[in-house]
Design a protein around this motif. Structure first.
Motif, mmCIF file in Angstrom:
data_model
loop_
_atom_site.group_PDB
_atom_site.id
_atom_site.type_symbol
_atom_site.label_atom_id
_atom_site.label_comp_id
_atom_site.label_asym_id
_atom_site.label_seq_id
_atom_site.Cartn_x
_atom_site.Cartn_y
_atom_site.Cartn_z
ATOM 1 N N HIS A 14 77.302 89.433 -54.530
ATOM 2 C CA HIS A 14 76.728 89.324 -52.794
ATOM 3 C C HIS A 14 75.984 88.095 -52.763
ATOM 4 O O HIS A 14 74.834 87.713 -53.703
ATOM 5 N N GLU A 15 76.214 87.259 -51.739
ATOM 6 C CA GLU A 15 75.296 85.894 -51.511
ATOM 7 C C GLU A 15 74.007 86.169 -51.605
ATOM 8 O O GLU A 15 73.042 85.185 -51.738
ATOM 9 N N HIS A 16 73.454 87.397 -51.224
ATOM 10 C CA HIS A 16 72.259 87.630 -50.854
ATOM 11 C C HIS A 16 71.623 88.536 -52.308
ATOM 12 O O HIS A 16 70.281 89.146 -52.093
ATOM 13 N N GLY A 17 72.252 88.574 -53.102
ATOM 14 C CA GLY A 17 71.900 89.267 -54.503
ATOM 15 C C GLY A 17 72.829 90.388 -54.865
ATOM 16 O O GLY A 17 73.387 91.028 -54.218
#
Length: 124
Positions: A14-17
Motif C-alpha cells: 500500500h502506498e501509505h505503508g
C-alpha cells in the motif's frame, strides 16, 4: 493489489505503508475478513444516514468475531457495535436505516450465509 514476502511474513503493498499479514505478526487473513465486514457496514450505514440528511455523530465502531467449532473453523459470527451520538428525535430514523445495512453492503453479501453478522447501535 500486490502481496510480497520480503521475510517470513506476507505484506499487502500500500502506498501509505504495507500491511503485515500473518498468524503471528500484523493482521491475520481472518481478522481482515471480519474487519472488512465491519468497515463496509460502517461506510454503508454512514452513507445511508448522510443521504437522508439524518444528523448523527459516530463515536466509534467495535467488532469481534468467532470461529466455528469444527475444522476448518471458518468464521461463524461477526459482531459489530456502533457507538453513536444522536438527538432523541432522530434515533428511530437511525434505527430504521440501520436495518438496511446488510442489503447494501457488498462484503456482507459476499460472506457465506452461515456467517452471522450481528450489528447493534448503542446511543451514547
Amino acid at each position: 493489489m500486490e502481496l510480497i514476502q520480503p521475510s517470513e511474513t506476507l505484506e499487502l503493498v500500500h502506498e501509505h505503508g504495507n500491511w503485515q499479514i500473518s498468524q503471528d505478526i500484523g493482521f491475520s487473513p481472518v481478522q481482515l475478513v471480519a474487519a472488512s465486514a465491519a468497515a463496509c457496514s460502517t461506510y454503508v450505514f454512514e452513507k445511508l444516514l448522510d443521504e437522508r440528511g439524518i444528523p448523527y455523530e459516530l463515536d466509534k465502531v467495535l467488532f469481534d468475531y468467532q470461529l466455528g467449532v469444527y475444522y476448518p473453523n471458518p468464521i461463524a459470527k461477526i459482531d459489530v457495535q456502533f457507538f453513536m451520538k444522536a438527538n432523541d428525535r432522530v434515533r428511530e430514523e437511525i434505527e430504521s436505516v440501520f436495518y438496511q445495512i446488510s442489503e447494501h453492503c457488498p462484503v456482507i453479501q459476499t460472506l457465506h450465509p452461515r456467517v452471522k453478522v450481528n450489528a447493534s447501535i448503542l446511543f451514547v
